[in-house]
Design a protein around this motif. Structure first.
Motif, PDB file in Angstrom:
ATOM      1  N   VAL A 112       0.840  -1.198   0.000  1.00 18.29           N
ATOM      2  CA  VAL A 112       0.000   0.000   0.000  1.00 18.29           C
ATOM      3  C   VAL A 112       0.880   1.255   0.000  1.00 18.29           C
ATOM      4  O   VAL A 112       0.555   2.241  -0.653  1.00 18.29           O
ATOM      5  N   TRP A 113       1.992   1.223   0.728  1.00 17.89           N
ATOM      6  CA  TRP A 113       2.887   2.372   0.778  1.00 17.89           C
ATOM      7  C   TRP A 113       4.302   1.929   1.116  1.00 17.89           C
ATOM      8  O   TRP A 113       4.506   0.845   1.692  1.00 17.89           O
ATOM      9  N   THR A 114       5.270   2.745   0.751  1.00 18.98           N
ATOM     10  CA  THR A 114       6.673   2.529   1.131  1.00 18.98           C
ATOM     11  C   THR A 114       7.267   3.867   1.542  1.00 18.98           C
ATOM     12  O   THR A 114       6.761   4.937   1.190  1.00 18.98           O
ATOM     13  N   ARG A 115       8.367   3.781   2.270  1.00 19.98           N
ATOM     14  CA  ARG A 115       9.061   4.995   2.691  1.00 19.98           C
ATOM     15  C   ARG A 115      10.564   4.677   2.816  1.00 19.98           C
ATOM     16  O   ARG A 115      10.921   3.616   3.306  1.00 19.98           O
ATOM     17  N   GLY A 116      11.392   5.582   2.351  1.00 13.40           N
ATOM     18  CA  GLY A 116      12.824   5.478   2.564  1.00 13.40           C
ATOM     19  C   GLY A 116      13.614   4.735   1.510  1.00 13.40           C
ATOM     20  O   GLY A 116      14.829   4.631   1.603  1.00 13.40           O
ATOM     21  N   PHE A 117      12.962   4.221   0.515  1.00 18.46           N
ATOM     22  CA  PHE A 117      13.696   3.455  -0.513  1.00 18.46           C
ATOM     23  C   PHE A 117      14.382   4.370  -1.487  1.00 18.46           C
ATOM     24  O   PHE A 117      14.009   5.474  -1.743  1.00 18.46           O
TER      25      PHE A 117
END
Length: 146
Positions: free
Chosen positions: A141-146
């Motif tokens: 649904v979501w990602t962060r920091g990649f």
């Protein structure tokens, strides 16, 4: 809800917990107590493979160490819907998966936090060894920091 259904729900939740602990600790043989031998697993939304369990298990062992041993799943919003026979269940569980990865941008060996949030979609079946997942699709649904 009768005692048998409560027992089934508890066993399915325990299998979900075994899954996250196996992934987080790198003890991939523990996954044998989560999946049927013919299970199909789809990690394509997070950049992984879609294949039979026998192929996915070694893929996890080869690829997850890139995130060091600092992985920690949490699960929530678990929904279990039994089929009419009560020998199959559709299971969804929200997940939050923060992990540390080597930060190639800094060049000094530091790590940075990356996160994935999504929903696990399982089909669990009752087996002689207890409830096992026959199918898993990881929906990102979501990602962060990649």
């Amino acid at each position: 809800m009768d005692v048998a259904e409560l027992s089934d729900r508890t066993e399915i939740n325990e299998a979900l917990n075994r899954y996250t602990i196996a992934i987080d600790t790198g003890e991939f043989d523990r996954l044998d107590t989560v999946f049927t031998s013919d299970a199909q697993i789809d990690y394509t939304e997070s950049g992984g493979v879609a294949a039979a369990y026998a192929e996915v298990k070694p893929w996890l062992a080869a690829n997850l160490p890139a995130f060091s041993q600092k992985r920690m799943h949490t699960l929530g919003q678990v929904s279990i819907v039994f089929a009419n026979t009560r020998d199959e269940a559709r299971v969804t569980a929200y997940f939050h998966n923060p992990m540390l990865i080597a930060d190639g941008r800094s060049g000094d060996g530091t790590e940075r936090l990356v996160e994935v949030g999504g929903i696990y979609h399982h089909t669990f079946v009752r087996t002689d060894a207890g409830w096992r997942s026959r199918r898993l699709h990881e929906q990102v649904v979501w990602t962060r920091g990649f």
